[in-house]
Enzyme design. Structure first.
Site, PDB file in Angstrom:
ATOM      1  N   LYS A 183      38.707  88.343  14.501  1.00  0.00           N
ATOM      2  CA  LYS A 183      39.286  88.865  13.375  1.00  0.00           C
ATOM      3  C   LYS A 183      39.381  90.266  13.506  1.00  0.00           C
ATOM      4  O   LYS A 183      40.492  90.822  12.826  1.00  0.00           O
ATOM      5  CB  LYS A 183      38.324  88.244  12.329  1.00  0.00           C
ATOM      6  CG  LYS A 183      38.150  86.830  11.967  1.00  0.00           C
ATOM      7  CD  LYS A 183      37.144  86.514  11.354  1.00  0.00           C
ATOM      8  CE  LYS A 183      37.008  84.715  11.063  1.00  0.00           C
ATOM      9  NZ  LYS A 183      35.891  84.370  10.322  1.00  0.00           N
TER      10      LYS A 183
ATOM     11  N   ARG B 281      42.370  61.062  17.515  1.00  0.00           N
ATOM     12  CA  ARG B 281      41.692  59.744  17.075  1.00  0.00           C
ATOM     13  C   ARG B 281      42.546  59.181  15.725  1.00  0.00           C
ATOM     14  O   ARG B 281      42.056  59.423  14.503  1.00  0.00           O
ATOM     15  CB  ARG B 281      39.916  59.987  16.946  1.00  0.00           C
ATOM     16  CG  ARG B 281      39.300  60.209  17.866  1.00  0.00           C
ATOM     17  CD  ARG B 281      37.961  60.171  17.982  1.00  0.00           C
ATOM     18  NE  ARG B 281      37.271  60.920  16.797  1.00  0.00           N
ATOM     19  CZ  ARG B 281      37.083  61.989  17.098  1.00  0.00           C
ATOM     20  NH1 ARG B 281      37.296  62.989  18.252  1.00  0.00           N
ATOM     21  NH2 ARG B 281      36.639  63.122  16.089  1.00  0.00           N
TER      22      ARG B 281
END
Length: 432
Positions: free
Chosen positions: A204, A46
């Site tokens: 992770k 945007r």
């Protein structure tokens, strides 16, 4: 003085902090690198949205077009997700552009595609910000410990879950209350599933295991168990044993059942002794405990999330990538020569803490002990409390293959003298 031109993909919490730090530290960064870092463009969804004092002319919705620009030297990606991030980054790497990313999900699912593209384009791929925020952790595994043999990595790598469990431990609150507090304080997302069910930590863990053991490990290889089942009663039991409960990622290298070298990677809640270095890690902090044959035990601690800490890690990678471009050198390439097989959770040796609600009658303890013996699981300690309908057995085992322990728990649940299995938690560290 020449400049190093940067394309930034994403300008949210982390991206906006990257822009701020690039501005505020411009003179210092220029002196460190020997060239000025210049933003060539910022890709956003945007472009009309207010973003402080950032020049609106920098914004574009055409991320791929920005990546392909001939004048771009370094591409920074802080959007997240698998696609279209994978397309953008592979395009950049194949074209010889350096890439800095914080995208743990992409690295854990298909890091191989990024590394292959980097090799094809002779380009740098940096991702320090993908695990543990500002904590300098991946570079030590990738470079500093490259001459050593890492045997185990144990860590708290999700700040949201650590805040929740720390709050439960400190106040006696239940999971729901602690989650509400974390949400109010901004530590938990509106949908906390990725955190509390262990998906974030599993991604992770895959990255850490890949670096530590020179083997490509994906999120699908990681055994994952969330922490929504941890109760206030579990915390009380842990305290009685001199322990606390943490959501841990555990990556370990060692022989499997056949003696073959292999890798075990898992994420789950576990009791750890309060004397363990990770036990005192509170609030939303992260910490990772690394064990290596020559270096011994090392611990990395700090803020593992948030815009500013993550941006700090991103900037460190930008500086390294920019210096390499100026000198015509490359960062260390992927090291996956070991090709170690992944050991399934059933073969991983661990210990269990089991709470059983049992009938108060003669022979209960003998019947329970018989089930453990049947599955070759040795009992370390037994504690019995209560009488009549409130009778409870709390059992801690010695280390055994997880499959044996799981089979033991399943059979205990079928005994008519066991009213219910109140809780089952793994135990890590110590020998209590």
């Amino acid at each position: 003085m020449r400049s190093v031109k940067i394309a930034l993909l994403g300008c949210g919490t982390v991206g906006s902090e990257v822009v701020r730090l690039l501005r505020e530290q411009d003179a210092d960064l220029t002196a460190r690198i020997g060239a000025r870092l210049e933003l060539a463009g910022i890709a956003v969804r945007r472009p009309g949205r207010q973003r402080g004092t950032i020049d609106p002319a920098l914004f574009t919705t055409d991320a791929l077009g920005l990546v392909k620009r001939d004048d771009v030297d370094v591409v920074i990606e802080v959007v997240g997700g698998i696609e279209p991030a994978r397309t953008w980054l592979t395009e950049a790497l194949r074209a010889g552009k350096s890439v800095v990313t914080a995208n743990k999900a992409l690295l854990a699912e298909d890091g191989a595609a990024l590394h292959d593209a980097a090799a094809e384009g002779n380009a740098d791929l940096y991702y320090e910000a993908s695990v543990a925020g500002a904590i300098p952790l991946l570079r030590p595994l990738r470079e500093s410990l490259h001459g050593d043999r890492v045997t185990r990595v144990t860590g708290i790598v999700n700040g949201t879950t650590n805040f929740i469990l720390s709050s439960m431990d400190a106040t006696g609150a239940g999971f729901g209350e602690a989650l509400d507090e974390a949400t109010e304080l901004g530590y938990a997302e509106a949908d906390p599933t990725a955190d509390v069910e262990g998906f974030d930590a599993a991604a992770k863990a895959a990255i850490l295991a890949s670096l530590a053991f020179h083997t490509r490990v994906t999120a699908a290889d990681v055994f994952r168990e969330g922490m929504t089942g941890v109760t206030a009663g579990d915390m009380a039991s842990a305290k009685a044993m001199g322990c606390t409960i943490k959501l841990l990622c555990i990556a370990q290298r060692g022989p499997d059942a056949k003696g073959q070298e292999s890798v075990s990677v898992r994420v789950h809640p576990a009791m750890i002794p309060r004397t363990h270095p990770l036990a005192g890690v509170g609030d939303a902090f992260n910490a990772v405990f690394v064990e290596a044959e020559a270096a011994g035990q090392l611990m990395f601690y700090g803020r593992g999330a948030g815009g500013t800490p993550t941006a700090s890690a991103v900037l460190g990678d930008i500086v390294a990538a920019a210096r390499n471009r100026l000198t015509g050198t490359r960062a260390p390439s992927e090291s996956s020569y070991a090709h170690l097989p992944i050991r399934p959770i059933g073969e991983a040796e661990t210990r269990y803490h089991i709470s059983l609600d049992v009938a108060e009658r003669p022979g209960v303890l003998a019947a329970v002990a018989g089930v453990f013996a049947k599955h070759d699981v040795s009992i370390a300690t037994v504690r019995q409390s209560g009488r009549s309908e409130d009778a409870q057995l709390i059992i801690v085992t010695h280390a055994a293959p997880d499959a044996n322990l799981a089979a033991t728990v399943a059979e205990l649940g079928k005994l008519d003298i066991v009213r219910s299995i109140a809780s089952v938690l793994r135990v890590e560290g110590g020998d209590q």
